[in-house]
Design a protein around this motif. Structure first.
Motif, PDB file in Angstrom:
ATOM      1  N   THR A 119       4.445  19.935   7.443  1.00  0.00           N
ATOM      2  CA  THR A 119       4.786  21.356   7.223  1.00  0.00           C
ATOM      3  C   THR A 119       6.289  21.448   6.919  1.00  0.00           C
ATOM      4  O   THR A 119       7.097  21.040   7.859  1.00  0.00           O
ATOM      5  N   GLY A 120       6.698  21.806   5.878  1.00  0.00           N
ATOM      6  CA  GLY A 120       8.300  21.713   5.601  1.00  0.00           C
ATOM      7  C   GLY A 120       9.098  23.016   5.834  1.00  0.00           C
ATOM      8  O   GLY A 120      10.247  22.832   6.233  1.00  0.00           O
ATOM      9  N   ASP A 121       8.381  23.931   6.271  1.00  0.00           N
ATOM     10  CA  ASP A 121       9.291  25.315   6.576  1.00  0.00           C
ATOM     11  C   ASP A 121       9.331  25.121   8.421  1.00  0.00           C
ATOM     12  O   ASP A 121       8.891  26.167   9.159  1.00  0.00           O
ATOM     13  N   GLN A 122      10.111  24.180   8.883  1.00  0.00           N
ATOM     14  CA  GLN A 122      10.486  23.984  10.039  1.00  0.00           C
ATOM     15  C   GLN A 122      11.819  23.345  10.087  1.00  0.00           C
ATOM     16  O   GLN A 122      12.378  22.644   9.133  1.00  0.00           O
ATOM     17  N   PRO A 123      12.380  23.337  11.226  1.00  0.00           N
ATOM     18  CA  PRO A 123      13.881  22.759  11.289  1.00  0.00           C
ATOM     19  C   PRO A 123      13.869  21.232  10.736  1.00  0.00           C
ATOM     20  O   PRO A 123      12.653  20.545  11.063  1.00  0.00           O
TER      21      PRO A 123
ATOM     22  N   LYS B  66       0.739  -1.325  -0.124  1.00  0.00           N
ATOM     23  CA  LYS B  66       0.038  -0.011   0.075  1.00  0.00           C
ATOM     24  C   LYS B  66       0.955   1.349  -0.169  1.00  0.00           C
ATOM     25  O   LYS B  66       2.007   1.342   0.440  1.00  0.00           O
ATOM     26  N   VAL B  67       0.363   2.274  -0.681  1.00  0.00           N
ATOM     27  CA  VAL B  67       1.171   3.489  -0.681  1.00  0.00           C
ATOM     28  C   VAL B  67       0.738   4.332   0.339  1.00  0.00           C
ATOM     29  O   VAL B  67      -0.633   4.598   0.943  1.00  0.00           O
ATOM     30  N   LEU B  68       1.927   5.080   1.147  1.00  0.00           N
ATOM     31  CA  LEU B  68       1.565   6.201   2.003  1.00  0.00           C
ATOM     32  C   LEU B  68       2.439   7.398   1.381  1.00  0.00           C
ATOM     33  O   LEU B  68       3.464   7.178   1.158  1.00  0.00           O
ATOM     34  N   ALA B  69       1.604   8.190   0.751  1.00  0.00           N
ATOM     35  CA  ALA B  69       2.148   9.520   0.292  1.00  0.00           C
ATOM     36  C   ALA B  69       2.480  10.562   1.205  1.00  0.00           C
ATOM     37  O   ALA B  69       1.383  10.662   1.873  1.00  0.00           O
ATOM     38  N   ILE B  70       3.707  11.049   1.459  1.00  0.00           N
ATOM     39  CA  ILE B  70       3.911  11.952   2.413  1.00  0.00           C
ATOM     40  C   ILE B  70       4.103  13.235   1.760  1.00  0.00           C
ATOM     41  O   ILE B  70       5.173  13.257   1.123  1.00  0.00           O
ATOM     42  N   GLY B  71       3.547  14.361   1.805  1.00  0.00           N
ATOM     43  CA  GLY B  71       3.626  15.486   1.006  1.00  0.00           C
ATOM     44  C   GLY B  71       4.288  16.417   2.132  1.00  0.00           C
ATOM     45  O   GLY B  71       3.935  16.713   3.080  1.00  0.00           O
ATOM     46  N   ILE B  72       5.498  17.018   1.662  1.00  0.00           N
ATOM     47  CA  ILE B  72       6.109  18.064   2.418  1.00  0.00           C
ATOM     48  C   ILE B  72       5.460  19.448   1.754  1.00  0.00           C
ATOM     49  O   ILE B  72       6.115  19.585   0.536  1.00  0.00           O
ATOM     50  N   GLU B  73       4.736  20.218   2.476  1.00  0.00           N
ATOM     51  CA  GLU B  73       4.275  21.476   1.739  1.00  0.00           C
ATOM     52  C   GLU B  73       5.079  22.892   2.446  1.00  0.00           C
ATOM     53  O   GLU B  73       5.501  22.784   3.484  1.00  0.00           O
ATOM     54  N   ILE B  74       5.115  23.437   1.202  1.00  0.00           N
ATOM     55  CA  ILE B  74       6.081  24.761   1.672  1.00  0.00           C
ATOM     56  C   ILE B  74       5.926  25.709   0.716  1.00  0.00           C
ATOM     57  O   ILE B  74       5.592  25.327  -0.490  1.00  0.00           O
ATOM     58  N   GLU B  75       6.200  27.043   0.869  1.00  0.00           N
ATOM     59  CA  GLU B  75       5.810  28.265  -0.034  1.00  0.00           C
ATOM     60  C   GLU B  75       7.235  28.197  -0.988  1.00  0.00           C
ATOM     61  O   GLU B  75       8.179  27.844  -0.474  1.00  0.00           O
TER      62      GLU B  75
END
Ligand code: AP5
Length: 220
Positions: free
Chosen positions: A200-204, A111-120
């Motif tokens: 959320t990609g905009d963090q350390p 099964k797929v688990l798609a993990i999106g890293i979202e960022i501006e």
């Protein structure tokens, strides 16, 4: 953290941190990290037939044709080390690639688990112009946040660090445009399968990793 049996797909725009998080996950879950970008760059470096065909697309920020990428992924997923699951980084990148991947996953009952890293987008240009990497071992550095300890050389193998040809401002702009047109629709595709979650990609880097680990732990 359990990742057994799952096909983790890292999604996100160029510079979002897919490779960074995929490497950390690979260490932690002991699953292979399969990066189509790395495989294509290796072919390009060795000037294989694939590398020669891919070169013009990669240098301009365009996508390499689906058929070429689908073939290298199918061959890679067939190897023994993928038997317990794997982490895909940079693939699939088009709906056609997602459709080519699906029967391979079905065959393996995966099964797929798609993990999106979202960022501006605005954060990404700055990140990519600061990225340096080791041409020998592939370790990635960031001139501002993680410059390494050896002044322009790799901490692990002392090789001189280099910048990717496609990290110039003009090519990054093209890569972002390609992402929004061709890859972002995959978010909807995996949402429809109830297989998408995001961080959320905009963090350390370590905070992003904590969030990624939580998603995997909660994934049934
Ligand atoms: P690819 O190599 O896949 O590039 P990309 O998707 O554009 O992604 P990047 O590697 O640039 O970014 P990333 O998200 O992995 O970020 P990273 O972790 O390195 O593809 C290159 C080319 O190959 C494509 O343009 C295409 O031509 C071809 N290609 C590849 N796959 C293909 C496919 N499936 N189909 C067709 N063509 C394909 O991080 C970036 C920088 O930010 C680093 O310096 C890092 O240290 C830093 N960083 C990471 N996380 C953080 C954070 N949380 N905070 C601050 N800095 C951070």
């Amino acid at each position: 953290m359990k990742g057994d049996g799952v096909a983790i797909v890292m999604l996100g725009p160029p510079g979002a941190g897919k490779g960074t998080q995929a490497r950390k996950l690979s260490d932690s879950l002991k699953l292979p990290h399969i990066s189509t970008g790395d495989m294509l760059r290796e072919s390009l470096k060795n000037q294989t037939e694939l590398g020669k065909k891919a070169q013009q697309y990669m240098n301009s920020g365009a996508l390499v044709p689906d058929a070429l990428v689908d073939a290298i992924v199918a061959e890679r997923l067939d190897r023994e080390d993928c038997s317990k699951g794997f982490i895909l980084d940079g693939y699939p990148r088009t709906l056609a690639q997602a459709q080519a991947l699906q029967p391979l996953l079905d065959q393996k009952h995966r099964k797929v688990l798609a993990i999106g890293i979202e960022i501006e987008d605005s954060v990404l240009v700055q990140r990519l112009s600061s990225r340096w990497s080791c041409p020998k071992c592939g370790k990635v550095y960031n001139a501002q946040l993680e410059p390494g300890k050896r002044n322009g050389r790799c901490d692990e193998c002392f090789e001189e660090l280099v910048q990717r040809k496609d990290d110039t401002e003009a090519v990054v702009a093209k890569r972002l445009q390609v992402y929004h047109n061709n890859t972002q629709p995959l978010i909807r595709h995996y949402q429809d399968q109830r297989a998408y979650c995001n961080v959320t990609g905009d963090q350390p880097i370590d905070r992003v990793f904590e969030d990624v680990k939580k998603l995997i732990e909660n994934h049934k």
